[in-house]
Design a protein around this motif. Sequence first.
Motif, PDB file in Angstrom:
ATOM      1  N   ASN A  58       0.814  -1.225   0.000  1.00 26.65           N
ATOM      2  CA  ASN A  58       0.000   0.000   0.000  1.00 26.65           C
ATOM      3  C   ASN A  58       0.842   1.266   0.000  1.00 26.65           C
ATOM      4  O   ASN A  58       0.522   2.231  -0.695  1.00 26.65           O
ATOM      5  CB  ASN A  58      -0.962   0.009   1.192  1.00 26.65           C
ATOM      6  CG  ASN A  58      -1.999  -1.072   1.089  1.00 26.65           C
ATOM      7  OD1 ASN A  58      -2.345  -1.525  -0.004  1.00 26.65           O
ATOM      8  ND2 ASN A  58      -2.504  -1.518   2.220  1.00 26.65           N
ATOM      9  N   VAL A  82      -6.722  -1.565  -9.730  1.00 33.84           N
ATOM     10  CA  VAL A  82      -6.496  -2.013  -8.355  1.00 33.84           C
ATOM     11  C   VAL A  82      -7.723  -2.765  -7.851  1.00 33.84           C
ATOM     12  O   VAL A  82      -8.856  -2.453  -8.213  1.00 33.84           O
ATOM     13  CB  VAL A  82      -6.152  -0.841  -7.402  1.00 33.84           C
ATOM     14  CG1 VAL A  82      -4.823  -0.214  -7.794  1.00 33.84           C
ATOM     15  CG2 VAL A  82      -7.236   0.198  -7.363  1.00 33.84           C
ATOM     16  N   THR A  95      -2.091  -4.138  -1.918  1.00 32.74           N
ATOM     17  CA  THR A  95      -3.200  -3.956  -2.848  1.00 32.74           C
ATOM     18  C   THR A  95      -2.954  -4.871  -4.034  1.00 32.74           C
ATOM     19  O   THR A  95      -1.839  -4.918  -4.563  1.00 32.74           O
ATOM     20  CB  THR A  95      -3.280  -2.491  -3.336  1.00 32.74           C
ATOM     21  OG1 THR A  95      -3.566  -1.655  -2.215  1.00 32.74           O
ATOM     22  CG2 THR A  95      -4.356  -2.308  -4.387  1.00 32.74           C
TER      23      THR A  95
END
Length: 128
Positions: free
Chosen positions: A14, A43, A70
Amino acid sequence: MGRYVDGFVLAVPNEKLDAYREIAAEAGKLWIEHGALEYVEAVGDDVEPDTEGMPMRTFPELAEAGDDDTVVFSFIVFESREHRDEVNAKVMEDPEMSPERFEEGGEMPFDGARMAYGGFRSIVDYEG
């Protein structure tokens, strides 16, 4: 003949997502400039859906993503595999893709060992 797609799934920490987005934006411009038909970086938003008991791997499992990662799903569309090979060769020869350029900014913002990549020949292909 259907189109050809290079696909990627990877986990990006992240805290490195902005750096990844910058690299992806630059890479996308290069692929399009050298002939790719489409370049998409997305994403994860709904990557652990309720499958009502149907067993399947999730994208976070595939990318070995942790709570601080992510999942990114990316694809590049080409006319054919041959076209993909031609475009990718041009991209790799482009000075913007030189290893020295990436070394200036430090390490890549993701772990390549947790990335899945492959080329795919389309068997069904609709456009709206």
